[in-house]
Write an enzyme that holds these catalytic residues in place. Sequence first.
Site, PDB file in Angstrom:
ATOM      1  N   SER A  50       0.765  -1.129  -0.150  1.00 35.13           N
ATOM      2  CA  SER A  50      -0.005  -0.052  -0.050  1.00 35.13           C
ATOM      3  C   SER A  50       0.846   1.211  -0.242  1.00 35.13           C
ATOM      4  O   SER A  50       1.672   1.341  -0.776  1.00 35.13           O
ATOM      5  CB  SER A  50      -1.039   0.169   1.247  1.00 35.13           C
ATOM      6  OG  SER A  50      -1.776   1.113   1.044  1.00 35.13           O
ATOM      7  N   ASP A  52     -11.725  -0.058   0.842  1.00 33.07           N
ATOM      8  CA  ASP A  52     -11.058  -1.071  -0.056  1.00 33.07           C
ATOM      9  C   ASP A  52     -11.315  -0.776  -1.684  1.00 33.07           C
ATOM     10  O   ASP A  52     -10.324  -0.868  -2.389  1.00 33.07           O
ATOM     11  CB  ASP A  52     -11.681  -2.462   0.170  1.00 33.07           C
ATOM     12  CG  ASP A  52     -11.003  -3.627  -0.576  1.00 33.07           C
ATOM     13  OD1 ASP A  52      -9.781  -4.028  -0.250  1.00 33.07           O
ATOM     14  OD2 ASP A  52     -11.849  -4.147  -1.207  1.00 33.07           O
ATOM     15  N   HIS A  76      -7.598  -4.392  -1.491  1.00 34.96           N
ATOM     16  CA  HIS A  76      -6.491  -4.125  -0.855  1.00 34.96           C
ATOM     17  C   HIS A  76      -5.924  -4.753   0.323  1.00 34.96           C
ATOM     18  O   HIS A  76      -6.199  -4.474   1.389  1.00 34.96           O
ATOM     19  CB  HIS A  76      -6.807  -2.371  -0.373  1.00 34.96           C
ATOM     20  CG  HIS A  76      -5.708  -1.538  -0.425  1.00 34.96           C
ATOM     21  ND1 HIS A  76      -4.827  -1.398  -1.618  1.00 34.96           N
ATOM     22  CD2 HIS A  76      -5.115  -1.230   0.749  1.00 34.96           C
ATOM     23  CE1 HIS A  76      -3.945  -0.344  -1.114  1.00 34.96           C
ATOM     24  NE2 HIS A  76      -4.102  -0.315   0.257  1.00 34.96           N
TER      25      HIS A  76
END
Length: 328
Positions: A176, A273, A307
């Site tokens: 991320s 997400d 994610h």
Amino acid sequence: MSQSNMSRRQVLKTAGGVTAAAALGGAGVIGSATAAHAAGDGFGLRIVERNESDPRMKYYRFATDAVGWNPGVNVLLPSDYSSGRRYPVLYLFHGGGLDQDFIAFDRWGIRPITVGKPIIIVMPDGGHAGWYSNPVSSNVGPRNWETFHIAQLLPWIDANFRTYAEYNGRAVSGFSMGGFGALKYAAKYYGHFASVSAHSGPASLRRDAGLVVHWANVSSAVADLAGGTVYGAPLWDEARVTADNPVERIPSYLNKRIFLVAGTSPDPVNWADYVNETQVLAGQREFRARLGDAGIPHEWHEEPGGHVLREGMFRLDLDGIIGRLRKA
């Protein structure tokens, strides 16, 4: 190229070109740390807390002028570190969020995943929304994560552990926000890292009217900087955005191993997400297209889901990192 029903993979290949060693003018300098010993201060870091009792996982917390609180780092050693060999190093960066810090990968289960792997893994703090940057402004004192990681922690690791202090001895990876940090550092500090990986990490800052830049500014203002921002608001520091933006630094990825993962089916009900991974996927596709246009080899995977950090992809990436770097 084989294709499984869980992963789509493409490795682009080019012929010719200079080697990484030639581009850097030589093989580099071997790290100076010798036998197992207690780590010491240096490079602007003063150890204020430590736990070196575990044979593999070493923990340190530092006082540093670069960051206005004492950031921590976990250093995961190979199972056979007592052999006296030197090892390549992976710098592994956590994502953003109030629950994210240098312990994130240990909570996730990195110890059993890496048993028997001949590599040192360094997992530092990067702030809840530090974005692996020195911010344009801060209302809480210094939060210069880029300085801490590159100018302080990296040479400290080479001085205190048996590493290869050279291009072919280091990789950088992250999840991320940490995936963005990995891509950014690999380009800005070309001679430091021979392999770069982004697991659901954004690779394009300016697309969709600069959505990722806006998110970096908002999240850092709320979570870390008490109204300060990474890139400046309402006006951006445009030169800084360009310097940090992977899609604007394509030549800086030449002669590196590049590994990218993005999810194709985020949860439409989970706003965070959905927005995160939709933007990640679009940005990585843009980045991949520019790498392809430049003839730069890269490996990419589009995986079902959103994610999240995928253990299978991390294992595959780790084996590729070890294969690319100088052997222990």
